[in-house]
Design a protein around this motif. Sequence first.
Motif, PDB file in Angstrom:
ATOM      1  N   PHE A   1       0.856  -1.194   0.000  1.00  0.00           N
ATOM      2  CA  PHE A   1       0.000   0.000   0.000  1.00  0.00           C
ATOM      3  C   PHE A   1       0.887   1.238   0.000  1.00  0.00           C
ATOM      4  O   PHE A   1       2.068   1.168   0.363  1.00  0.00           O
ATOM      5  N   GLN A   2       0.290   2.323  -0.422  1.00  0.00           N
ATOM      6  CA  GLN A   2       0.969   3.623  -0.284  1.00  0.00           C
ATOM      7  C   GLN A   2       0.087   4.523   0.575  1.00  0.00           C
ATOM      8  O   GLN A   2       0.316   4.682   1.765  1.00  0.00           O
ATOM      9  N   CYS A   3      -0.997   5.053   0.001  1.00  0.00           N
ATOM     10  CA  CYS A   3      -1.868   5.908   0.831  1.00  0.00           C
ATOM     11  C   CYS A   3      -2.755   5.077   1.754  1.00  0.00           C
ATOM     12  O   CYS A   3      -3.224   5.562   2.771  1.00  0.00           O
ATOM     13  N   GLY A   4      -3.006   3.825   1.377  1.00  0.00           N
ATOM     14  CA  GLY A   4      -3.803   2.937   2.216  1.00  0.00           C
ATOM     15  C   GLY A   4      -5.307   3.059   2.045  1.00  0.00           C
ATOM     16  O   GLY A   4      -6.060   2.330   2.698  1.00  0.00           O
ATOM     17  N   PHE A   5      -5.756   3.944   1.146  1.00  0.00           N
ATOM     18  CA  PHE A   5      -7.194   4.164   1.038  1.00  0.00           C
ATOM     19  C   PHE A   5      -7.939   2.906   0.564  1.00  0.00           C
ATOM     20  O   PHE A   5      -9.045   2.634   1.012  1.00  0.00           O
ATOM     21  N   CYS A   6      -7.305   2.140  -0.293  1.00  0.00           N
ATOM     22  CA  CYS A   6      -7.955   0.945  -0.847  1.00  0.00           C
ATOM     23  C   CYS A   6      -7.724  -0.292   0.005  1.00  0.00           C
ATOM     24  O   CYS A   6      -8.293  -1.353  -0.265  1.00  0.00           O
TER      25      CYS A   6
ATOM     26  N   CYS B   1      -6.677   0.316  -7.040  1.00  0.00           N
ATOM     27  CA  CYS B   1      -5.697   1.012  -6.208  1.00  0.00           C
ATOM     28  C   CYS B   1      -5.127   2.162  -7.025  1.00  0.00           C
ATOM     29  O   CYS B   1      -4.403   1.942  -7.996  1.00  0.00           O
ATOM     30  N   ARG B   2      -5.435   3.371  -6.616  1.00  0.00           N
ATOM     31  CA  ARG B   2      -4.956   4.539  -7.365  1.00  0.00           C
ATOM     32  C   ARG B   2      -3.454   4.688  -7.271  1.00  0.00           C
ATOM     33  O   ARG B   2      -2.832   5.321  -8.113  1.00  0.00           O
ATOM     34  N   CYS B   3      -2.856   4.155  -6.204  1.00  0.00           N
ATOM     35  CA  CYS B   3      -1.407   4.233  -6.058  1.00  0.00           C
ATOM     36  C   CYS B   3      -0.706   3.141  -6.857  1.00  0.00           C
ATOM     37  O   CYS B   3       0.524   3.087  -6.863  1.00  0.00           O
TER      38      CYS B   3
HETATM   39  S1  FES Z   1      -2.625   2.326  -1.656  1.00  0.00           S
HETATM   40 FE1  FES Z   1      -3.438   4.231  -2.314  1.00  0.00          FE
HETATM   41  S2  FES Z   1      -5.226   3.696  -3.391  1.00  0.00           S
HETATM   42 FE2  FES Z   1      -4.281   1.825  -2.962  1.00  0.00          FE
END
Ligand code: FES
Length: 162
Positions: free
Chosen positions: A98-103, A135-137
């Motif tokens: 993950f990066q931002c973790g939103f997904c 996942c946008r990241c």
């Molecule tokens: S980790 Fe950022 S949208 Fe998946």
Amino acid sequence: MTKRSITFYLNGRPVEAYVSPKDTLVDLLRNLDHFGARESCGQGLCGCCTVLVNGTSVSGCLELAELIEGKNLDTIEGLDAGGELSVVQQAFIDAGAFQCGFCTSGFILMVEQLLDENDSPTPDEARDYLSGNLCRCAAYPEILDAVQLAADKRKSLQKEPA
Ligand code: FES
Ligand code: FES
């Protein structure tokens, strides 16, 4: 708008809540201080809001809250019962998936389901199973690594003597 009382099981615990006819499962969870299921597209397209209703994954942004009456609603918050991360949660950390973790909560719930159904998914099978989650990241390679790590760990735990 008039609210009505509903009762259901949230991560195994009986809960009473008040919902209006337009509330979704994500709205309901927010009101119960459960923030793991995230609303992103709001249209059933991204999987960020994934929750389980009676063991089946659904988009929490689309399902009406009042329809949860009498059912089991399971969320990411239920996975680390006892304060210990699940094998899949730990695998996401270890793989840096993950990066931002939103997904991430949506992906983790789906990977838990995937491994319950298939303990040795190939990368193509995992990709196919997770195709409804975006996942946008673009952490997809690491997410597939996490699936492999979790699958291996689950199998090694099963082999350990009780
Ligand atoms: S980790 Fe950022 S949208 Fe998946
Ligand atoms: S926010 Fe529900 S599917 Fe995207």
